[in-house]
Design an enzyme around this catalytic site. Structure first.
Site, PDB file in Angstrom:
ATOM      1  N   ASP A 136     -30.761  40.316 -73.822  1.00  0.00           N
ATOM      2  CA  ASP A 136     -32.629  41.018 -74.091  1.00  0.00           C
ATOM      3  C   ASP A 136     -33.222  40.377 -74.312  1.00  0.00           C
ATOM      4  OD1 ASP A 136     -34.177  42.485 -74.924  1.00  0.00           O
ATOM      5  OD2 ASP A 136     -32.627  43.663 -76.305  1.00  0.00           O
ATOM      6  N   TYR A 184     -46.126  53.782 -70.944  1.00  0.00           N
ATOM      7  CA  TYR A 184     -45.581  53.185 -70.297  1.00  0.00           C
ATOM      8  C   TYR A 184     -47.470  52.662 -69.814  1.00  0.00           C
ATOM      9  CZ  TYR A 184     -44.200  51.116 -65.565  1.00  0.00           C
ATOM     10  OH  TYR A 184     -43.925  50.517 -64.571  1.00  0.00           O
ATOM     11  N   ASN A 241     -40.349  40.250 -65.665  1.00  0.00           N
ATOM     12  CA  ASN A 241     -40.614  41.435 -65.651  1.00  0.00           C
ATOM     13  C   ASN A 241     -40.088  41.974 -65.743  1.00  0.00           C
ATOM     14  OD1 ASN A 241     -39.176  43.038 -62.468  1.00  0.00           O
ATOM     15  ND2 ASN A 241     -37.464  42.118 -63.340  1.00  0.00           N
ATOM     16  N   LYS A 259     -48.880  48.993 -69.556  1.00  0.00           N
ATOM     17  CA  LYS A 259     -49.065  48.227 -68.151  1.00  0.00           C
ATOM     18  C   LYS A 259     -50.180  47.844 -67.943  1.00  0.00           C
ATOM     19  CE  LYS A 259     -44.771  48.152 -66.767  1.00  0.00           C
ATOM     20  NZ  LYS A 259     -44.343  46.636 -66.911  1.00  0.00           N
ATOM     21  N   ASP A 316     -30.659  38.674 -67.773  1.00  0.00           N
ATOM     22  CA  ASP A 316     -30.417  40.387 -67.188  1.00  0.00           C
ATOM     23  C   ASP A 316     -29.944  40.695 -68.645  1.00  0.00           C
ATOM     24  OD1 ASP A 316     -31.212  42.490 -64.862  1.00  0.00           O
ATOM     25  OD2 ASP A 316     -29.419  42.939 -66.197  1.00  0.00           O
TER      26      ASP A 316
HETATM   27  N1  LIG Z   1     -40.023  50.448 -59.400  1.00  0.00           N
HETATM   28  C1  LIG Z   1     -41.055  50.640 -59.015  1.00  0.00           C
HETATM   29  O1  LIG Z   1     -41.963  52.073 -59.044  1.00  0.00           O
HETATM   30  C2  LIG Z   1     -42.357  50.160 -60.302  1.00  0.00           C
HETATM   31  C3  LIG Z   1     -43.622  50.122 -60.155  1.00  0.00           C
HETATM   32  C4  LIG Z   1     -44.352  49.503 -60.966  1.00  0.00           C
HETATM   33  C5  LIG Z   1     -44.129  48.281 -61.850  1.00  0.00           C
HETATM   34  N2  LIG Z   1     -43.033  48.756 -61.732  1.00  0.00           N
HETATM   35  C6  LIG Z   1     -42.710  47.285 -63.043  1.00  0.00           C
HETATM   36  O2  LIG Z   1     -41.012  46.315 -62.446  1.00  0.00           O
HETATM   37  C7  LIG Z   1     -40.389  45.756 -63.550  1.00  0.00           C
HETATM   38  C8  LIG Z   1     -39.211  46.488 -62.605  1.00  0.00           C
HETATM   39  O3  LIG Z   1     -39.507  47.618 -62.416  1.00  0.00           O
HETATM   40  P1  LIG Z   1     -37.807  47.844 -61.484  1.00  0.00           P
HETATM   41  O4  LIG Z   1     -37.922  49.298 -61.015  1.00  0.00           O
HETATM   42  O5  LIG Z   1     -37.150  46.564 -60.143  1.00  0.00           O
HETATM   43  O6  LIG Z   1     -36.958  48.068 -62.904  1.00  0.00           O
HETATM   44  P2  LIG Z   1     -34.966  48.251 -62.981  1.00  0.00           P
HETATM   45  O7  LIG Z   1     -35.124  49.657 -64.480  1.00  0.00           O
HETATM   46  O8  LIG Z   1     -34.821  49.432 -61.666  1.00  0.00           O
HETATM   47  O9  LIG Z   1     -34.867  47.189 -63.303  1.00  0.00           O
HETATM   48  C9  LIG Z   1     -35.415  46.789 -64.821  1.00  0.00           C
HETATM   49  C10 LIG Z   1     -33.981  45.528 -64.312  1.00  0.00           C
HETATM   50  O10 LIG Z   1     -34.249  44.183 -66.028  1.00  0.00           O
HETATM   51  C11 LIG Z   1     -33.187  45.057 -66.884  1.00  0.00           C
HETATM   52  N3  LIG Z   1     -33.520  45.020 -68.191  1.00  0.00           N
HETATM   53  C12 LIG Z   1     -33.634  45.796 -68.772  1.00  0.00           C
HETATM   54  N4  LIG Z   1     -33.949  46.040 -69.810  1.00  0.00           N
HETATM   55  C13 LIG Z   1     -33.626  44.312 -70.214  1.00  0.00           C
HETATM   56  C14 LIG Z   1     -34.035  44.057 -71.102  1.00  0.00           C
HETATM   57  N5  LIG Z   1     -33.882  44.520 -72.584  1.00  0.00           N
HETATM   58  N6  LIG Z   1     -33.347  43.149 -71.250  1.00  0.00           N
HETATM   59  C15 LIG Z   1     -32.751  41.713 -70.189  1.00  0.00           C
HETATM   60  N7  LIG Z   1     -32.883  43.045 -68.653  1.00  0.00           N
HETATM   61  C16 LIG Z   1     -33.070  44.026 -69.016  1.00  0.00           C
HETATM   62  C17 LIG Z   1     -31.987  45.523 -65.866  1.00  0.00           C
HETATM   63  O11 LIG Z   1     -30.805  45.996 -66.315  1.00  0.00           O
HETATM   64  C18 LIG Z   1     -32.166  46.103 -64.303  1.00  0.00           C
HETATM   65  O12 LIG Z   1     -31.803  44.870 -64.048  1.00  0.00           O
HETATM   66  C19 LIG Z   1     -41.017  46.999 -64.101  1.00  0.00           C
HETATM   67  O13 LIG Z   1     -41.482  46.147 -65.285  1.00  0.00           O
HETATM   68  C20 LIG Z   1     -41.540  47.985 -64.190  1.00  0.00           C
HETATM   69  O14 LIG Z   1     -42.917  48.406 -65.238  1.00  0.00           O
HETATM   70  C21 LIG Z   1     -41.910  49.101 -61.133  1.00  0.00           C
END
Ligand SMILES: NC(=O)c1ccc[n+]([C@@H]2O[C@H](COP(=O)([O-])OP(=O)(O)OC[C@H]3O[C@@H](n4cnc5c(N)ncnc54)[C@H](O)[C@@H]3O)[C@@H](O)[C@H]2O)c1
Length: 254
Positions: free
Chosen positions: A63, A160, A90, A164, A37
């Site tokens: 990153d 987005y 993720n 996806k 992360d």
């Molecule tokens: N939460 C939702 O409702 C939802 C719905 C559909 C899809 N998603 C997908 O699920 C995944 C996780 O979503 P989330 O809601 O948990 O996101 P979030 O923003 O809550 O968490 C993302 C995590 O990734 C880390 N991060 C961000 N950029 C980074 C990078 N460049 N390198 C390393 N770490 C990095 C952040 O610090 C954080 O810990 C994403 O791909 C998102 O598009 C989420």
């Protein structure tokens, strides 16, 4: 026997949200973890939660949309644990705008965040998996791959959604490329999930707009991070051995 006992997993974006939940679920079921992360403090806390389940955990801050850190994360798992069985791509997210207003930099940011890290980590992981003729790759797509009413009407989410849908295309092709090496490549496509970050926006939409997540989702509620993590765990386990190139919706019926 726990469901991923003895397996080594890399999870990107494992500090918060769905990545944190997936890491914890894998830890509960016996996996050894390399967690990545950009948020050092939150990553440390997430790793501690996994260790509390008895898991061996290493972390790397970096990153994953950049080649060096993405390669280092995968190589870190191989150096520390000698093998890599599961890769969870993720990391993702969005800067939303209506299409007629979207700044080029926000489009580029969203494409890079959702697709570049997924490509880089997968490319780094597969030579080892190909050699062992075993591996599970799980990517995070989204219900947005087919458009999302509450985002589209009120905020705009074309970048987005394109990304996806791109993740779905990515896993379809890579699954075919890697099938002869017995590597399963799948995606989970969450609907509206009540994570700390996304949940606040989703709950506000539920209170304020007609085409809200609860209204447009047959099960009529937000999903939980654990419900997404359960699907990722299934795809990471041997239970999904005859599934590849598939995107599983965890989206309350949408
Ligand atoms: N939460 C939702 O409702 C939802 C719905 C559909 C899809 N998603 C997908 O699920 C995944 C996780 O979503 P989330 O809601 O948990 O996101 P979030 O923003 O809550 O968490 C993302 C995590 O990734 C880390 N991060 C961000 N950029 C980074 C990078 N460049 N390198 C390393 N770490 C990095 C952040 O610090 C954080 O810990 C994403 O791909 C998102 O598009 C989420």
């Amino acid at each position: 026997m726990a469901r991923v006992q003895g397996k080594v997993a890399v999870v990107t974006g494992a500090a918060k949200g769905l990545g944190e939940a997936i890491a914890l679920r894998l830890a509960e079921e016996g996996a050894t973890l390399m967690l990545g992360d950009i948020d050092d403090e939150a990553l440390t806390a997430s790793a501690e939660n996994c260790r509390a389940q008895g898991a061996t955990v290493e972390t790397l801050v970096g990153d994953v949309t950049e080649e060096g850190p993405a390669t280092a994360l995968v190589q870190g798992a191989l150096d520390q644990f000698g093998q890599l069985d599961i890769l969870v791509n993720n990391v993702g997210g969005s800067r939303n705008s209506k299409i007629w207003e979207m700044p080029v930099k926000d489009w580029d940011y969203t494409v890079k965040l959702n697709l570049r890290g997924t490509f880089l980590c997968t490319r780094a992981a597969v030579p080892h998996m190909m050699e062992r003729k075993a591996g599970k790759i799980i990517c995070l797509s989204s219900g947005a791959r087919e458009g999302t009413p509450w985002t589209a009407y009120y905020q705009g989410g074309a970048a987005y959604s394109a990304c996806k849908a791109g993740v779905h295309g990515f896993i379809r092709d890579v699954a075919l490329e890697l099938a002869e090496y017995n590597i399963n490549v799948n995606a989970v496509a969450p609907g509206p999930i009540d994570t700390v970050k996304a949940g606040a926006n989703l709950r506000e939409l539920n209170e304020t707009v007609e085409y809200s997540p609860n209204h447009m989702t047959p099960l009529g509620r937000l999903g939980t991070p654990r419900e997404v993590a359960d699907a990722a765990l299934f795809l990471a386990s041997d239970e999904s051995s005859y599934i590849t190139g598939h995107t599983i919706a965890v989206a309350g019926g949408r």
